[in-house]
Write a protein that holds these residues in place. Structure first.
Motif, PDB file in Angstrom:
ATOM      1  N   GLY A 139       8.985  -1.047 -11.431  1.00 57.83           N
ATOM      2  CA  GLY A 139       8.972   0.245 -12.285  1.00 57.83           C
ATOM      3  C   GLY A 139       9.177  -0.311 -13.815  1.00 57.83           C
ATOM      4  N   ALA A 140       9.988  -1.483 -14.087  1.00 62.04           N
ATOM      5  CA  ALA A 140       9.777  -1.836 -15.375  1.00 62.04           C
ATOM      6  C   ALA A 140       8.594  -2.454 -16.001  1.00 62.04           C
ATOM      7  CB  ALA A 140      11.005  -2.979 -15.283  1.00 62.04           C
ATOM      8  N   THR A 141       7.865  -3.160 -14.914  1.00 63.75           N
ATOM      9  CA  THR A 141       6.403  -3.689 -15.241  1.00 63.75           C
ATOM     10  C   THR A 141       5.637  -2.361 -15.639  1.00 63.75           C
ATOM     11  OG1 THR A 141       6.785  -5.310 -13.861  1.00 63.75           O
ATOM     12  CG2 THR A 141       4.642  -4.938 -14.405  1.00 63.75           C
ATOM     13  N   LEU A 142       5.611  -1.485 -14.881  1.00 57.08           N
ATOM     14  CA  LEU A 142       4.664  -0.281 -15.159  1.00 57.08           C
ATOM     15  C   LEU A 142       5.118   0.457 -16.483  1.00 57.08           C
ATOM     16  CD1 LEU A 142       4.609   1.662 -11.607  1.00 57.08           C
ATOM     17  CD2 LEU A 142       2.645   0.741 -12.749  1.00 57.08           C
ATOM     18  N   VAL A 143       6.413   0.563 -16.850  1.00 58.78           N
ATOM     19  CA  VAL A 143       6.744   1.026 -17.878  1.00 58.78           C
ATOM     20  C   VAL A 143       6.167   0.203 -19.226  1.00 58.78           C
ATOM     21  CG1 VAL A 143       8.697   1.722 -19.689  1.00 58.78           C
ATOM     22  CG2 VAL A 143       8.808   2.158 -16.959  1.00 58.78           C
ATOM     23  N   ALA A 144       6.392  -1.071 -19.131  1.00 64.47           N
ATOM     24  CA  ALA A 144       5.774  -1.824 -20.209  1.00 64.47           C
ATOM     25  C   ALA A 144       4.324  -1.727 -20.171  1.00 64.47           C
ATOM     26  CB  ALA A 144       6.316  -3.200 -19.869  1.00 64.47           C
ATOM     27  N   ALA A 145       3.790  -1.741 -19.180  1.00 61.11           N
ATOM     28  CA  ALA A 145       2.109  -1.660 -19.349  1.00 61.11           C
ATOM     29  C   ALA A 145       1.830  -0.096 -19.909  1.00 61.11           C
ATOM     30  CB  ALA A 145       1.634  -1.608 -17.679  1.00 61.11           C
ATOM     31  N   LEU A 146       2.604   0.857 -19.510  1.00 62.24           N
ATOM     32  CA  LEU A 146       2.091   2.029 -20.278  1.00 62.24           C
ATOM     33  C   LEU A 146       2.459   2.154 -21.885  1.00 62.24           C
ATOM     34  CD1 LEU A 146       1.375   5.146 -19.693  1.00 62.24           C
ATOM     35  CD2 LEU A 146       3.831   5.549 -19.362  1.00 62.24           C
ATOM     36  N   LEU A 178      14.676  13.982 -11.678  1.00 58.84           N
ATOM     37  CA  LEU A 178      13.213  14.342 -11.927  1.00 58.84           C
ATOM     38  C   LEU A 178      12.622  13.026 -11.432  1.00 58.84           C
ATOM     39  CD1 LEU A 178      13.739  16.398 -15.228  1.00 58.84           C
ATOM     40  CD2 LEU A 178      13.218  17.174 -13.105  1.00 58.84           C
ATOM     41  N   GLY A 179      11.272  12.909 -11.871  1.00 60.47           N
ATOM     42  CA  GLY A 179      10.533  11.919 -11.358  1.00 60.47           C
ATOM     43  C   GLY A 179      10.127  11.012 -12.521  1.00 60.47           C
ATOM     44  N   GLY A 180       8.875  10.564 -12.510  1.00 55.25           N
ATOM     45  CA  GLY A 180       8.655   9.535 -13.485  1.00 55.25           C
ATOM     46  C   GLY A 180       8.781   8.180 -13.059  1.00 55.25           C
ATOM     47  N   LEU A 181       8.380   7.149 -13.828  1.00 55.51           N
ATOM     48  CA  LEU A 181       8.650   5.778 -13.446  1.00 55.51           C
ATOM     49  C   LEU A 181      10.002   5.124 -13.207  1.00 55.51           C
ATOM     50  CD1 LEU A 181       5.669   4.269 -15.740  1.00 55.51           C
ATOM     51  CD2 LEU A 181       5.527   4.849 -13.134  1.00 55.51           C
ATOM     52  N   GLY A 182      10.728   5.846 -13.966  1.00 54.35           N
ATOM     53  CA  GLY A 182      12.375   5.551 -13.835  1.00 54.35           C
ATOM     54  C   GLY A 182      12.722   5.794 -12.457  1.00 54.35           C
ATOM     55  N   ARG A 183      12.059   6.708 -11.590  1.00 53.34           N
ATOM     56  CA  ARG A 183      12.608   6.645 -10.246  1.00 53.34           C
ATOM     57  C   ARG A 183      12.429   5.353  -9.442  1.00 53.34           C
ATOM     58  NH1 ARG A 183      14.923  10.622  -9.528  1.00 53.34           N
ATOM     59  NH2 ARG A 183      16.055   8.969  -8.428  1.00 53.34           N
ATOM     60  N   GLY A 191       4.181   7.592  -4.788  1.00 50.23           N
ATOM     61  CA  GLY A 191       3.405   6.865  -4.985  1.00 50.23           C
ATOM     62  C   GLY A 191       3.211   6.458  -6.671  1.00 50.23           C
ATOM     63  N   ILE A 192       2.778   5.379  -6.988  1.00 51.44           N
ATOM     64  CA  ILE A 192       2.568   5.016  -8.317  1.00 51.44           C
ATOM     65  C   ILE A 192       1.803   5.961  -9.356  1.00 51.44           C
ATOM     66  CG2 ILE A 192       1.247   3.326 -10.011  1.00 51.44           C
ATOM     67  CD1 ILE A 192       2.046   1.175  -8.028  1.00 51.44           C
ATOM     68  N   PRO A 193       0.463   6.589  -8.792  1.00 51.28           N
ATOM     69  CA  PRO A 193      -0.339   7.588  -9.439  1.00 51.28           C
ATOM     70  C   PRO A 193       0.629   8.647  -9.831  1.00 51.28           C
ATOM     71  CG  PRO A 193      -1.770   6.650  -7.657  1.00 51.28           C
ATOM     72  CD  PRO A 193      -0.200   6.168  -7.517  1.00 51.28           C
ATOM     73  N   THR A 194       1.418   9.094  -8.789  1.00 50.69           N
ATOM     74  CA  THR A 194       2.239  10.415  -8.846  1.00 50.69           C
ATOM     75  C   THR A 194       3.511  10.052  -9.875  1.00 50.69           C
ATOM     76  OG1 THR A 194       1.874  10.956  -6.721  1.00 50.69           O
ATOM     77  CG2 THR A 194       3.835  12.171  -7.872  1.00 50.69           C
ATOM     78  N   ARG A 195       4.066   8.923  -9.842  1.00 49.02           N
ATOM     79  CA  ARG A 195       5.045   8.709 -10.892  1.00 49.02           C
ATOM     80  C   ARG A 195       4.608   8.566 -12.283  1.00 49.02           C
ATOM     81  NH1 ARG A 195       8.889  11.456  -8.310  1.00 49.02           N
ATOM     82  NH2 ARG A 195       9.816  10.269  -6.546  1.00 49.02           N
ATOM     83  N   LEU A 196       3.446   7.831 -12.154  1.00 53.17           N
ATOM     84  CA  LEU A 196       2.899   7.622 -13.401  1.00 53.17           C
ATOM     85  C   LEU A 196       2.423   8.926 -14.063  1.00 53.17           C
ATOM     86  CD1 LEU A 196       1.805   5.521 -15.633  1.00 53.17           C
ATOM     87  CD2 LEU A 196      -0.273   5.435 -14.250  1.00 53.17           C
ATOM     88  N   GLY A 197       1.970   9.909 -13.497  1.00 52.68           N
ATOM     89  CA  GLY A 197       1.509  10.998 -13.843  1.00 52.68           C
ATOM     90  C   GLY A 197       2.593  11.724 -14.612  1.00 52.68           C
ATOM     91  N   GLU A 198       3.849  11.720 -13.816  1.00 48.48           N
ATOM     92  CA  GLU A 198       5.058  12.568 -14.136  1.00 48.48           C
ATOM     93  C   GLU A 198       5.665  11.877 -15.443  1.00 48.48           C
ATOM     94  OE1 GLU A 198       6.825  13.682  -9.841  1.00 48.48           O
ATOM     95  OE2 GLU A 198       7.432  11.812 -10.750  1.00 48.48           O
ATOM     96  N   HIS A 199       5.410  10.294 -15.489  1.00 52.08           N
ATOM     97  CA  HIS A 199       5.895   9.804 -16.678  1.00 52.08           C
ATOM     98  C   HIS A 199       5.118  10.286 -18.097  1.00 52.08           C
ATOM     99  CE1 HIS A 199       8.852   6.749 -18.116  1.00 52.08           C
ATOM    100  NE2 HIS A 199       7.956   6.750 -19.123  1.00 52.08           N
ATOM    101  N   SER A 221       0.661  -1.104  -0.085  1.00 53.16           N
ATOM    102  CA  SER A 221       0.033  -0.047   0.159  1.00 53.16           C
ATOM    103  C   SER A 221       0.762   1.202   0.042  1.00 53.16           C
ATOM    104  CB  SER A 221      -0.758  -0.086   1.193  1.00 53.16           C
ATOM    105  OG  SER A 221      -0.187  -0.067   2.294  1.00 53.16           O
ATOM    106  N   ALA A 222       2.002   1.172   0.491  1.00 51.74           N
ATOM    107  CA  ALA A 222       2.863   2.344   0.608  1.00 51.74           C
ATOM    108  C   ALA A 222       3.385   2.716  -0.987  1.00 51.74           C
ATOM    109  CB  ALA A 222       4.267   2.028   1.361  1.00 51.74           C
ATOM    110  N   HIS A 223       3.290   1.858  -2.119  1.00 51.76           N
ATOM    111  CA  HIS A 223       3.386   2.511  -3.375  1.00 51.76           C
ATOM    112  C   HIS A 223       2.462   2.735  -4.139  1.00 51.76           C
ATOM    113  CE1 HIS A 223       6.729  -0.816  -3.334  1.00 51.76           C
ATOM    114  NE2 HIS A 223       7.240   0.155  -2.958  1.00 51.76           N
ATOM    115  N   TRP A 224       1.256   3.223  -3.217  1.00 51.32           N
ATOM    116  CA  TRP A 224       0.059   3.767  -3.902  1.00 51.32           C
ATOM    117  C   TRP A 224      -0.278   5.226  -3.593  1.00 51.32           C
ATOM    118  CZ3 TRP A 224      -2.054   1.630  -8.264  1.00 51.32           C
ATOM    119  CH2 TRP A 224      -1.688   0.252  -8.602  1.00 51.32           C
ATOM    120  N   SER A 225       0.529   5.670  -2.617  1.00 53.51           N
ATOM    121  CA  SER A 225       0.190   6.928  -2.146  1.00 53.51           C
ATOM    122  C   SER A 225       1.455   7.699  -1.798  1.00 53.51           C
ATOM    123  CB  SER A 225      -0.634   7.139  -0.859  1.00 53.51           C
ATOM    124  OG  SER A 225       0.191   6.189   0.262  1.00 53.51           O
TER     125      SER A 225
END
Length: 222
Positions: A191-198, A169-174, A22-30, A14-18
């Motif tokens: 992080g790699a999974t999120l990039v592939a999913a995006l 800077l931010g993004g999923l690369g963080r 968090g995933i929403p913030t990093r995803l938005g930056e990416h 759950s710590a990765h979702w806020s």
């Protein structure tokens, strides 16, 4: 611990979702970095590709530009821009745009050159000006290939925008950079999974745009 276990552990925490990490913030930056770089690259590549393709001139020059752009190492360019400009978003945008312009430029040119000359000549015979011929006759036919160039550029940007994390800077690369530094492979794999999913989502978006923007007659012919 295998990759699937890493993925499950990362997304179930759950710590990765806020929060700021968090995933929403990093995803938005990416997504922000991707859209900005793609918009700049399209603003450069589309007009040049459309005009040169319409008149059938400059193909060799565009090929040289494309080869040069693809030959430049993205990470090396990032380091150079950071040394010249300091830390900031601009030095990330430059290598991403340089990466994305060649596929847009070359594909747009080739798409315009692939249009059947018969309807183009007929349009001119009916008294259409060059601008009308470009936008009313050539562009609708060339649109599927042009979207293909934009899709290729977008996928490359999504995959490469992780470099933003190397200049604070931010993004999923963080997740990837921080995970490697911390030896937290759960974070790296997540992080790699999120990039592939995006990247897959990006493919889906362009498929939907193609279904909406391209006429059925043109879709059947390509």
């Amino acid at each position: 611990m295998n990759v699937l276990n890493f993925i499950n552990a990362f997304f179930s925490d759950s710590a990765h979702w806020s929060g700021y990490d968090g995933i929403p913030t990093r995803l938005g930056e990416h997504v922000q970095y991707t859209l900005e770089a793609l918009a700049i690259a399209a603003a450069i590549g589309l007009p040049v590709g459309l005009v040169t393709g319409h008149y059938g001139r400059g193909g060799n020059a565009l090929a040289l530009i494309a080869v040069a752009g693809r030959a430049l190492p993205t990470f090396g360019l990032l380091v150079l821009m950071t040394l010249l400009l300091g830390f900031g978003l601009v030095n990330v945008m430059i290598p991403l745009v340089v990466l994305a312009v060649p596929p847009i430029l070359v594909t747009t040119y080739e798409a315009m050159r692939s249009v059947d000359p018969a309807p183009v000549d007929a349009a001119r015979g009916m008294g259409m000006g060059e601008v009308e011929v470009l936008f009313r006759v050539e562009l609708p036919v060339a649109l599927p290939l042009i979207l293909g160039g934009l899709r290729s550029a977008a996928i490359q940007i999504v995959s490469t925008a992780t470099i933003a994390a190397y200049v604070a800077l931010g993004g999923l690369g963080r997740y990837i950079v921080d995970g490697l530094y911390q030896r937290n492979y759960e974070k790296v794999v997540g992080g790699a999974t999120l990039v592939a999913a995006l990247a897959l989502v990006t493919l889906g978006v362009f498929w939907a745009v193609g279904r909406t923007a391209v006429s059925k007659g043109v879709r059947r012919s390509v």
